[in-house]
Structures are given as C-alpha cells and as structure tokens.
Design a protein around this motif. Structure first.
Motif, mmCIF file in Angstrom:
data_model
loop_
_atom_site.group_PDB
_atom_site.id
_atom_site.type_symbol
_atom_site.label_atom_id
_atom_site.label_comp_id
_atom_site.label_asym_id
_atom_site.label_seq_id
_atom_site.Cartn_x
_atom_site.Cartn_y
_atom_site.Cartn_z
ATOM 1 N N LEU A 143 -3.198 -3.816 -0.278
ATOM 2 C CA LEU A 143 -3.091 -3.059 0.985
ATOM 3 C C LEU A 143 -2.050 -1.941 0.855
ATOM 4 O O LEU A 143 -2.303 -0.789 1.218
ATOM 5 C CB LEU A 143 -2.693 -4.002 2.126
ATOM 6 N N ALA A 144 -0.902 -2.281 0.288
ATOM 7 C CA ALA A 144 0.190 -1.294 0.169
ATOM 8 C C ALA A 144 -0.184 -0.182 -0.809
ATOM 9 O O ALA A 144 0.076 1.006 -0.554
ATOM 10 C CB ALA A 144 1.469 -1.997 -0.284
ATOM 11 N N LEU A 145 -0.826 -0.552 -1.916
ATOM 12 C CA LEU A 145 -1.212 0.462 -2.918
ATOM 13 C C LEU A 145 -2.282 1.396 -2.356
ATOM 14 O O LEU A 145 -2.248 2.622 -2.577
ATOM 15 C CB LEU A 145 -1.712 -0.223 -4.195
ATOM 16 N N ARG A 146 -3.232 0.841 -1.608
ATOM 17 C CA ARG A 146 -4.280 1.686 -1.004
ATOM 18 C C ARG A 146 -3.683 2.612 0.041
ATOM 19 O O ARG A 146 -4.065 3.779 0.168
ATOM 20 C CB ARG A 146 -5.374 0.810 -0.388
ATOM 21 N N HIS A 147 -2.697 2.103 0.779
ATOM 22 C CA HIS A 147 -2.022 2.950 1.781
ATOM 23 C C HIS A 147 -1.304 4.111 1.099
ATOM 24 O O HIS A 147 -1.304 5.244 1.576
ATOM 25 C CB HIS A 147 -1.012 2.099 2.569
ATOM 26 N N ARG A 148 -0.774 3.814 -0.081
ATOM 27 C CA ARG A 148 0.058 4.820 -0.775
ATOM 28 C C ARG A 148 -0.773 5.791 -1.609
ATOM 29 O O ARG A 148 -0.507 6.987 -1.648
ATOM 30 C CB ARG A 148 1.040 4.073 -1.678
ATOM 31 N N TYR A 149 -1.829 5.258 -2.267
ATOM 32 C CA TYR A 149 -2.569 6.104 -3.227
ATOM 33 C C TYR A 149 -3.997 6.405 -2.785
ATOM 34 O O TYR A 149 -4.725 7.092 -3.480
ATOM 35 C CB TYR A 149 -2.611 5.413 -4.602
ATOM 36 N N GLY A 150 -4.418 5.818 -1.666
ATOM 37 C CA GLY A 150 -5.802 6.050 -1.237
ATOM 38 C C GLY A 150 -6.684 4.865 -1.570
ATOM 39 O O GLY A 150 -6.604 4.301 -2.678
ATOM 40 N N GLY A 151 -7.544 4.497 -0.618
ATOM 41 C CA GLY A 151 -8.337 3.278 -0.770
ATOM 42 C C GLY A 151 -9.230 3.256 -1.990
ATOM 43 O O GLY A 151 -9.298 2.271 -2.717
ATOM 44 N N GLU A 152 -9.897 4.374 -2.257
ATOM 45 C CA GLU A 152 -10.894 4.373 -3.328
ATOM 46 C C GLU A 152 -10.263 4.287 -4.720
ATOM 47 O O GLU A 152 -10.921 3.946 -5.691
ATOM 48 C CB GLU A 152 -11.760 5.637 -3.233
ATOM 49 N N SER A 153 -8.960 4.603 -4.816
ATOM 50 C CA SER A 153 -8.345 4.622 -6.163
ATOM 51 C C SER A 153 -7.792 3.263 -6.565
ATOM 52 O O SER A 153 -7.283 3.098 -7.672
ATOM 53 C CB SER A 153 -7.211 5.662 -6.196
ATOM 54 N N VAL A 154 -7.878 2.272 -5.654
ATOM 55 C CA VAL A 154 -7.335 0.940 -5.968
ATOM 56 C C VAL A 154 -8.467 -0.084 -5.885
ATOM 57 O O VAL A 154 -8.973 -0.392 -4.797
ATOM 58 C CB VAL A 154 -6.203 0.544 -5.003
ATOM 59 N N ILE A 155 -8.861 -0.594 -7.042
ATOM 60 C CA ILE A 155 -9.965 -1.557 -7.119
ATOM 61 C C ILE A 155 -9.404 -2.966 -7.027
ATOM 62 O O ILE A 155 -8.537 -3.346 -7.823
ATOM 63 C CB ILE A 155 -10.737 -1.392 -8.444
ATOM 64 N N ALA A 156 -9.888 -3.719 -6.038
ATOM 65 C CA ALA A 156 -9.474 -5.116 -5.874
ATOM 66 C C ALA A 156 -10.409 -5.981 -6.704
ATOM 67 O O ALA A 156 -11.637 -5.827 -6.614
ATOM 68 C CB ALA A 156 -9.563 -5.531 -4.406
#
Ligand code: VAH
Length: 323
Positions: free
Chosen positions: A21-34
């Motif tokens: 959640l924190a990484l997507r908030h910081r770098y954008g949702g599409e750039s962080v694959i869960a």
C-alpha cells in the motif's frame, strides 16, 4: 526509458500488505506488483497488479522478474517464530530457500535493489537484555532466529561477492490494524486491541512482565522505505540493521488501553510462546541506523494505542476467545 517495476513477494501478509500500500502510494499503483501464494489481499484488490507466485519455485520467479522488468524486490514471505517452533524443518526450508532463490534471481537478472526482513529474534538469551547493540554476538533460540541470522550472512555474502544491493532490518514485534497477525510470539500486542474493541476480556499468552521490543507498523514501513531510498554510500551494515520503536510489557499495554477503554480487562495464561519471548532482548539499540540513514521512530505507546483503537472496526475485530 523502461519503467522501473517493484515486486513485493508475500504481499498478502502482515508486513507485505502495508508495504505494498505504501509503495503504491509513493510510486504509483501500476509500478508495484503484489505477489503471493495466497490470493490478493482484500486491501490490495483493484489497487494494482497481482501475481500468484510461489517463491520456492526459482524458475517461475526468474521468468516473472524478467518478463515484468523488475528492478526492486521486497521479499516478505516467511514463517514466524511461534509457527516455526511447531514445524522447524519447514520453517528452515521456507525461510532459507525463498531468500536464496531471490538472491540468485536478483544476481542473474540484474535486479537493482532487494529488501529482506530480519528480526530481533537473531538475538538469544546470551545477548544483552537491555539496549542490545547492533553487533552483539548471540545464539538464537528459535529456528526462526537461526534462519534470520543465517539469512543475514547470505545477504552480506551476495553484497560482497556479487554486488547485489540487498538491505535488511531486524524488525521488532510489529503492530498493525490493517491485517491480522500470523504465527508470531508478539501477536498478543495486536490481539489485545481487537479484544478491547469487541468489549472482551483479553487472555494474554505471555506473562504480564514479558518486556519485548515492539514497533507500530507505520514506523516500520516508513523506516523500510527510508532505508531503501538511502544512498548506498550511507549503508555500512550489510547483514541487517537493528531498529527500535517501543519497549513494553503486556501489563503496560493493558494499562494504556484501560485509560482509553475504561472497561477493558486482562488475565494471563502463558503458553509455549513465553519461553520464546524470554530468549529475546527487552530493548534494542538502533544508533547505527540513526547515524547511517537518519532513522527515528515517531510512535510511542499512547499514540499507537489511539491509532489502533480508532481504526479497528468492531464488526471486523478478530475474536480472541480461543475455545
Ligand atoms: C514474531 N512478529 O513474533 C515476529 C517478530 C520479534 C518478533 O519477528 O515471530
């Protein structure tokens, strides 16, 4: 320029969910694959890509890292201390093979940065109990601690021999409301808030004076991202950094909750997890993290308790009554 993608392995777990959640908030949702063996966490659904992934399958991990042009990996899949003592061989296999697969794939695929969580569980009964220093040598008393101490040495080796920029933190017990705990000795410090929100008496599985190093999840997530964004030149520890937040006993957290929830009550029925807790330090010295990359906690016991009690929704609060 190719987009920089981040892969969070174990994204459906306690730390993984909040970190994603924190990484997507910081770098954008599409750039962080869960990525996780289990399904996507409810909190992450629709907020970015999810990848079913078994980190024990190195070939598939390698294909996915290459196909998705992954440049940063957070590896958060692990079996924690209490569960690990029930299944020692499985805990060792899962905790070590997941790390070794990730380190090898990072080396072979030119991944720029890797994060892997260690734990204060690397310290055993022969470590200083109070203000335990960064370089205390100690013999861990749990398989979980042995796997974390060994993993730290592998991180150091892959940095020194291959230049893999892997960074690590010895997390204390982490307390959060967004996800339920799973198999930790420090889970009582989450369960207690859920009991208070449900208006239930809490039966604690540790003794009232079992003092342990703890931390609110927001501090842990912020510290992790600060470490990962620090210039490599500032990183002097390539095993894992001590990190400290709050040190408290079950009696102290219960007293804090009673001030905020007047009718709250607690009793104590220590189980096998008390023996694990007694092998860990009561408090941690994190001066090296403070001087290397400016670490500083922001949550004390009162602020954390207010946050936890404000955010745990009664209808979702877990029942802590063990039948
Ligand atoms: C555990 N929550 O209880 C983890 C943590 C220091 C404790 O590593 O196993």
């Amino acid at each position: 320029m190719e987009e920089h993608k981040t892969l969070v392995i174990g994204a459906s777990g306690q730390i993984g969910t909040e970190l994603t959640l924190a990484l997507r908030h910081r770098y954008g949702g599409e750039s962080v694959i869960a990525a996780d063996l289990k399904r996507d966490a409810d909190l992450l659904k629709g907020a970015g890509p999810f990848l079913p992934l078994d980190v024990m399958d190195k070939m598939t991990l390698q294909v996915q890292v290459r196909r998705n042009n992954i440049k940063t990996i957070y590896l958060l899949a692990a079996m924690l201390s209490a569960s690990g003592e029930q299944q020692p061989q499985l805990a060792w296999k899962l905790n070590m093979e997941s790390l070794l697969n990730t380190l090898e794939v990072a080396r072979e695929e030119g991944v720029q940065k890797v994060f892997w969580p260690s734990s204060i569980a690397v310290f055993g009964p022969d470590a200083p109990r109070v203000d335990c220093p960064q370089n205390a040598w100690s013999t861990p008393a749990t398989v979980y601690g042995i796997s974390k101490l060994s993993g730290e040495q592998w991180c150091h080796y892959y940095f020194k021999r291959y230049g893999v920029d892997i960074r690590s933190i010895r997390y204390p017990g982490l307390i959060s409301y967004k996800t339920l705990p799973g198999g930790g000795t420090t889970d009582y410090a989450i369960e207690i808030y859920h009991a208070a929100v449900r208006g239930e008496k809490y039966t604690c599985f540790l003794k009232e004076d079992a003092r342990l190093p703890m931390m609110y999840m927001d501090d842990a997530v912020r510290g992790t991202i600060e470490l990962m964004e620090a210039p490599a030149s500032r990183i002097t520890v390539r095993t894992a950094y001590n990190l400290a937040g709050i040190s408290f006993t079950p009696a102290e957290i219960a007293a804090e909750i009673k001030q905020l929830v007047p009718g709250f009550s607690i009793d104590y029925k220590p189980d096998y997890r008390q023996a694990i807790a007694e092998t860990w330090p009561e408090s941690i010295n994190d001066q090296t993290a403070r001087s290397d990359w400016g670490w500083k906690p922001e949550y004390g016991l009162r602020r954390m308790s207010e946050e936890m009690l404000r955010n745990i929704r009664p209808e979702l609060a877990m029942t802590t009554k063990h039948g």
